[in-house]
Design a protein around this motif. Structure first.
Motif, PDB file in Angstrom:
ATOM      1  N   VAL A 100     -15.352  22.129  37.231  1.00  0.00           N
ATOM      2  CA  VAL A 100     -15.096  23.342  37.917  1.00  0.00           C
ATOM      3  C   VAL A 100     -15.792  22.530  38.783  1.00  0.00           C
ATOM      4  O   VAL A 100     -14.835  23.466  39.757  1.00  0.00           O
ATOM      5  N   LYS A 101     -16.731  21.738  38.911  1.00  0.00           N
ATOM      6  CA  LYS A 101     -16.913  21.283  39.701  1.00  0.00           C
ATOM      7  C   LYS A 101     -16.729  20.657  41.367  1.00  0.00           C
ATOM      8  O   LYS A 101     -16.784  20.530  42.287  1.00  0.00           O
ATOM      9  N   GLN A 102     -15.015  20.558  40.120  1.00  0.00           N
ATOM     10  CA  GLN A 102     -13.811  19.998  41.563  1.00  0.00           C
ATOM     11  C   GLN A 102     -13.048  21.304  41.706  1.00  0.00           C
ATOM     12  O   GLN A 102     -12.231  21.016  42.769  1.00  0.00           O
ATOM     13  N   ILE A 103     -13.083  22.535  41.515  1.00  0.00           N
ATOM     14  CA  ILE A 103     -12.279  23.330  41.635  1.00  0.00           C
ATOM     15  C   ILE A 103     -12.500  23.788  43.115  1.00  0.00           C
ATOM     16  O   ILE A 103     -13.873  24.453  42.899  1.00  0.00           O
ATOM     17  N   GLU A 104     -11.826  24.251  44.578  1.00  0.00           N
ATOM     18  CA  GLU A 104     -12.132  25.294  45.108  1.00  0.00           C
ATOM     19  C   GLU A 104     -11.774  25.990  45.252  1.00  0.00           C
ATOM     20  O   GLU A 104     -11.315  26.840  44.049  1.00  0.00           O
ATOM     21  N   PRO A 105     -12.583  26.981  45.857  1.00  0.00           N
ATOM     22  CA  PRO A 105     -12.315  28.954  45.289  1.00  0.00           C
ATOM     23  C   PRO A 105     -11.322  28.842  46.081  1.00  0.00           C
ATOM     24  O   PRO A 105     -10.618  29.918  44.905  1.00  0.00           O
ATOM     25  N   GLU A 106     -10.678  29.094  46.350  1.00  0.00           N
ATOM     26  CA  GLU A 106      -8.900  29.052  47.021  1.00  0.00           C
ATOM     27  C   GLU A 106      -8.115  28.926  45.392  1.00  0.00           C
ATOM     28  O   GLU A 106      -6.818  29.604  45.357  1.00  0.00           O
ATOM     29  N   GLU A 107      -8.672  27.535  44.915  1.00  0.00           N
ATOM     30  CA  GLU A 107      -8.048  27.392  43.603  1.00  0.00           C
ATOM     31  C   GLU A 107      -7.860  28.760  42.446  1.00  0.00           C
ATOM     32  O   GLU A 107      -7.308  28.711  42.196  1.00  0.00           O
ATOM     33  N   PHE A 108      -9.234  28.571  42.839  1.00  0.00           N
ATOM     34  CA  PHE A 108      -9.866  29.548  41.343  1.00  0.00           C
ATOM     35  C   PHE A 108      -9.095  31.076  41.788  1.00  0.00           C
ATOM     36  O   PHE A 108      -8.751  31.747  41.060  1.00  0.00           O
ATOM     37  N   ARG A 109      -8.866  30.923  43.029  1.00  0.00           N
ATOM     38  CA  ARG A 109      -8.299  32.728  42.989  1.00  0.00           C
ATOM     39  C   ARG A 109      -7.030  32.570  43.402  1.00  0.00           C
ATOM     40  O   ARG A 109      -6.843  33.193  42.470  1.00  0.00           O
ATOM     41  N   ARG A 110      -6.083  31.566  43.680  1.00  0.00           N
ATOM     42  CA  ARG A 110      -4.660  31.795  42.619  1.00  0.00           C
ATOM     43  C   ARG A 110      -4.136  31.639  41.583  1.00  0.00           C
ATOM     44  O   ARG A 110      -3.350  32.042  41.119  1.00  0.00           O
ATOM     45  N   VAL A 111      -4.871  30.799  40.725  1.00  0.00           N
ATOM     46  CA  VAL A 111      -5.125  30.917  39.074  1.00  0.00           C
ATOM     47  C   VAL A 111      -4.927  32.574  39.145  1.00  0.00           C
ATOM     48  O   VAL A 111      -4.488  32.298  37.702  1.00  0.00           O
ATOM     49  N   THR A 112      -5.570  33.143  39.216  1.00  0.00           N
ATOM     50  CA  THR A 112      -6.506  34.436  39.132  1.00  0.00           C
ATOM     51  C   THR A 112      -5.045  35.728  39.075  1.00  0.00           C
ATOM     52  O   THR A 112      -4.656  36.460  38.457  1.00  0.00           O
ATOM     53  N   GLU A 113      -5.083  34.799  40.487  1.00  0.00           N
ATOM     54  CA  GLU A 113      -3.966  35.990  40.655  1.00  0.00           C
ATOM     55  C   GLU A 113      -2.786  36.064  40.480  1.00  0.00           C
ATOM     56  O   GLU A 113      -2.049  36.792  40.144  1.00  0.00           O
ATOM     57  N   VAL A 114      -1.969  35.253  40.135  1.00  0.00           N
ATOM     58  CA  VAL A 114      -0.795  34.761  38.870  1.00  0.00           C
ATOM     59  C   VAL A 114      -1.123  35.329  37.548  1.00  0.00           C
ATOM     60  O   VAL A 114      -0.152  35.513  37.178  1.00  0.00           O
ATOM     61  N   SER A 115      -1.966  34.036  36.676  1.00  0.00           N
ATOM     62  CA  SER A 115      -2.065  34.451  35.341  1.00  0.00           C
ATOM     63  C   SER A 115      -3.096  35.166  35.488  1.00  0.00           C
ATOM     64  O   SER A 115      -2.044  36.070  34.475  1.00  0.00           O
ATOM     65  N   TYR A 116      -3.528  36.273  36.207  1.00  0.00           N
ATOM     66  CA  TYR A 116      -4.393  36.905  35.476  1.00  0.00           C
ATOM     67  C   TYR A 116      -3.785  39.822  36.653  1.00  0.00           C
ATOM     68  O   TYR A 116      -3.318  39.471  35.841  1.00  0.00           O
ATOM     69  N   HIS A 117      -4.271  38.567  37.566  1.00  0.00           N
ATOM     70  CA  HIS A 117      -3.083  39.709  38.449  1.00  0.00           C
ATOM     71  C   HIS A 117      -1.354  40.214  38.271  1.00  0.00           C
ATOM     72  O   HIS A 117      -1.291  41.136  38.323  1.00  0.00           O
ATOM     73  N   GLY A 118      -1.205  38.710  37.820  1.00  0.00           N
ATOM     74  CA  GLY A 118       0.424  39.226  37.937  1.00  0.00           C
ATOM     75  C   GLY A 118       0.527  40.303  36.190  1.00  0.00           C
ATOM     76  O   GLY A 118       1.306  40.513  36.313  1.00  0.00           O
ATOM     77  N   THR A 119       0.166  39.519  35.740  1.00  0.00           N
ATOM     78  CA  THR A 119      -0.105  40.567  34.524  1.00  0.00           C
ATOM     79  C   THR A 119      -0.396  42.051  34.625  1.00  0.00           C
ATOM     80  O   THR A 119       0.296  42.486  33.994  1.00  0.00           O
ATOM     81  N   VAL A 120      -1.360  42.304  35.370  1.00  0.00           N
ATOM     82  CA  VAL A 120      -1.866  43.298  35.529  1.00  0.00           C
ATOM     83  C   VAL A 120      -0.173  44.197  36.637  1.00  0.00           C
ATOM     84  O   VAL A 120       0.060  44.901  35.916  1.00  0.00           O
ATOM     85  N   TRP A 121       0.427  43.676  37.547  1.00  0.00           N
ATOM     86  CA  TRP A 121       1.103  44.409  37.956  1.00  0.00           C
ATOM     87  C   TRP A 121       2.183  44.207  37.498  1.00  0.00           C
ATOM     88  O   TRP A 121       3.093  45.788  37.872  1.00  0.00           O
ATOM     89  N   GLY A 122       2.622  43.127  36.774  1.00  0.00           N
ATOM     90  CA  GLY A 122       3.944  43.555  35.489  1.00  0.00           C
ATOM     91  C   GLY A 122       3.511  44.611  35.376  1.00  0.00           C
ATOM     92  O   GLY A 122       5.155  45.234  34.126  1.00  0.00           O
ATOM     93  N   SER A 123       2.392  44.867  33.808  1.00  0.00           N
ATOM     94  CA  SER A 123       1.896  46.016  33.382  1.00  0.00           C
ATOM     95  C   SER A 123       2.443  46.374  33.756  1.00  0.00           C
ATOM     96  O   SER A 123       2.734  48.148  33.198  1.00  0.00           O
ATOM     97  N   LEU A 124       2.072  47.449  35.615  1.00  0.00           N
ATOM     98  CA  LEU A 124       1.669  48.420  35.592  1.00  0.00           C
ATOM     99  C   LEU A 124       3.022  48.972  36.156  1.00  0.00           C
ATOM    100  O   LEU A 124       3.248  49.823  36.169  1.00  0.00           O
ATOM    101  N   ALA A 125       3.950  48.213  36.669  1.00  0.00           N
ATOM    102  CA  ALA A 125       5.519  48.760  37.004  1.00  0.00           C
ATOM    103  C   ALA A 125       6.200  48.856  36.369  1.00  0.00           C
ATOM    104  O   ALA A 125       6.992  49.664  35.943  1.00  0.00           O
ATOM    105  N   ALA A 126       5.677  48.236  34.700  1.00  0.00           N
ATOM    106  CA  ALA A 126       6.549  48.497  33.732  1.00  0.00           C
ATOM    107  C   ALA A 126       6.620  49.993  33.154  1.00  0.00           C
ATOM    108  O   ALA A 126       7.028  51.143  32.832  1.00  0.00           O
ATOM    109  N   LEU A 127       4.755  50.443  33.237  1.00  0.00           N
ATOM    110  CA  LEU A 127       5.113  51.469  32.643  1.00  0.00           C
ATOM    111  C   LEU A 127       5.219  53.140  33.764  1.00  0.00           C
ATOM    112  O   LEU A 127       5.084  54.076  33.643  1.00  0.00           O
ATOM    113  N   LYS A 128       5.374  52.362  34.518  1.00  0.00           N
ATOM    114  CA  LYS A 128       5.505  53.958  35.798  1.00  0.00           C
ATOM    115  C   LYS A 128       6.892  54.174  35.875  1.00  0.00           C
ATOM    116  O   LYS A 128       7.119  55.075  35.760  1.00  0.00           O
ATOM    117  N   ARG A 129       7.746  52.623  34.831  1.00  0.00           N
ATOM    118  CA  ARG A 129       8.711  53.571  34.703  1.00  0.00           C
ATOM    119  C   ARG A 129       9.099  53.843  33.290  1.00  0.00           C
ATOM    120  O   ARG A 129       9.770  55.164  32.839  1.00  0.00           O
TER     121      ARG A 129
END
Length: 338
Positions: A100-129
């Protein structure tokens, strides 16, 4: 839901690894498949492969799932070219292997945006249809790390925990709505995929999977079984169930075990190449497919997973019993030492 030539499936992270293996399974059933990933050349290779395997139709859509507008546009195109989406598989992920002490804030943010938010956006897009039709299946490709975190992958473990929390909350809302839409989650073990060739790392040794390794076809089959049976959650392989139940029954013991085993357990003796590229922010080009470099160590089958399909209560019960036995043995040993 029976998967066949009338099925339209969307798979994210589909150009390599588990996503590619999942798409292959749909293709072999004759389904139409929309493949979402970032690297256009590899996506086109995957599209051609799906057609060779028997897919009714296959389209490649270059898409970064961290951006909701790109996911929404991909869903629009999939329905326009293939028809109503029946199945949406959220599989895309990135990670970084480092303390953790060697991970930059933008790296935390990027992993979260893809691995978590990507799942949220995919779920919402699927549910919309899917909501207007009141049918369909959404499956989140999770991990045993959604329950039991390990050292050196805090951003990814955090994202997978978040995916599980989001999924459970959303599932309760669908139940409240009396929705017929299926929402499942598949918890993966260590898998032989190319991610270990391109994940970002600050360790000295080349990354490797932790624990018993399985070929990507094992979780891919579990994903299809989850869709077809309407399962709420599937633990892929006994190692996943053991990690999950071990954490439920003896989290402190697991903390100490992983602290001593998981640092070296995620690294090979082989040093990193000086020119090694990673895919955290940009895709790594190359002719990668479903498998990584660990074919010699990876199992192509999981006996416990086959049993789990027919006796879904057996795997978690057996894993829980074994974990409880190990806890009791550890406690007894501690008492004797005192």
């Amino acid at each position: 839901m029976k998967i066949g030539p009338d099925t339209v499936a969307v798979v994210t992270g589909a150009s390599a690894g588990v996503g590619r293996a999942i798409a292959q399974e749909f293709a072999r059933r004759g389904a139409s498949v929309a493949l979402l990933a970032r690297e256009p050349q590899r996506l086109e290779q995957a599209r051609a492969e799906m057609l060779r395997l028997g897919a009714r139709q296959a389209i490649a859509i270059a898409c970064d799932v961290a951006h909701e507008d790109q996911v929404e546009a991909a869903a629009d195109r999939a329905e326009r070219e293939l028809g109503p989406i029946d199945v949406w598989i959220n599989n895309a992920m990135v990670t970084i292997v480092a303390p953790v002490k060697q991970i930059e804030p933008e790296e935390f943010r990027r992993v979260t945006e893809v691995s978590y938010h990507g799942t949220v956006w995919g779920s919402l897009a699927a549910l919309k249809r899917m909501r207007p039709r009141n049918r369909g299946s959404i499956v989140q490709v999770g991990s045993a790390l959604a329950y039991r975190s390990i050292p050196l992958q805090a951003p990814y473990c955090g994202a997978k925990h978040a995916v599980r929390g989001f999924t459970e909350s959303l599932r309760t809302e669908l139940i409240y709505e009396n929705s017929a839409i299926h929402l499942g989650m598949v918890e993966l073990p260590a898998v032989n995929t190319p991610q270990f060739e391109w994940c970002r790392t600050r360790m000295s040794g080349h990354p490797k999977p932790l624990g018993t390794i399985y070929q990507p076809e094992v979780p891919a089959r579990a994903v299809l079984q989850t869709v077809e049976t309407g399962r709420r959650e599937t633990y892929v392989a006994f190692s996943s169930a053991m990690a999950i139940w071990g954490d439920k029954l003896a989290p402190g013991l697991m903390d100490h075990y992983l602290a001593h085993k998981a640092y070296d357990g995620q690294q090979m003796d082989e040093p990193l190449a000086a020119d090694r590229k990673d895919n955290l922010f940009d895709p790594v080009p190359g002719d990668f497919s479903a498998h990584g470099r660990f074919d010699a160590e990876a199992s192509p089958h999981s006996t416990s997973q086959r049993m789990n399909l027919h006796l879904p209560w057996l795997l978690p019960c057996a894993a829980g019993l074994l974990a409880l036995t190990l806890v009791a043995a550890g406690t007894a040993a501690g008492v004797r030492r005192r």
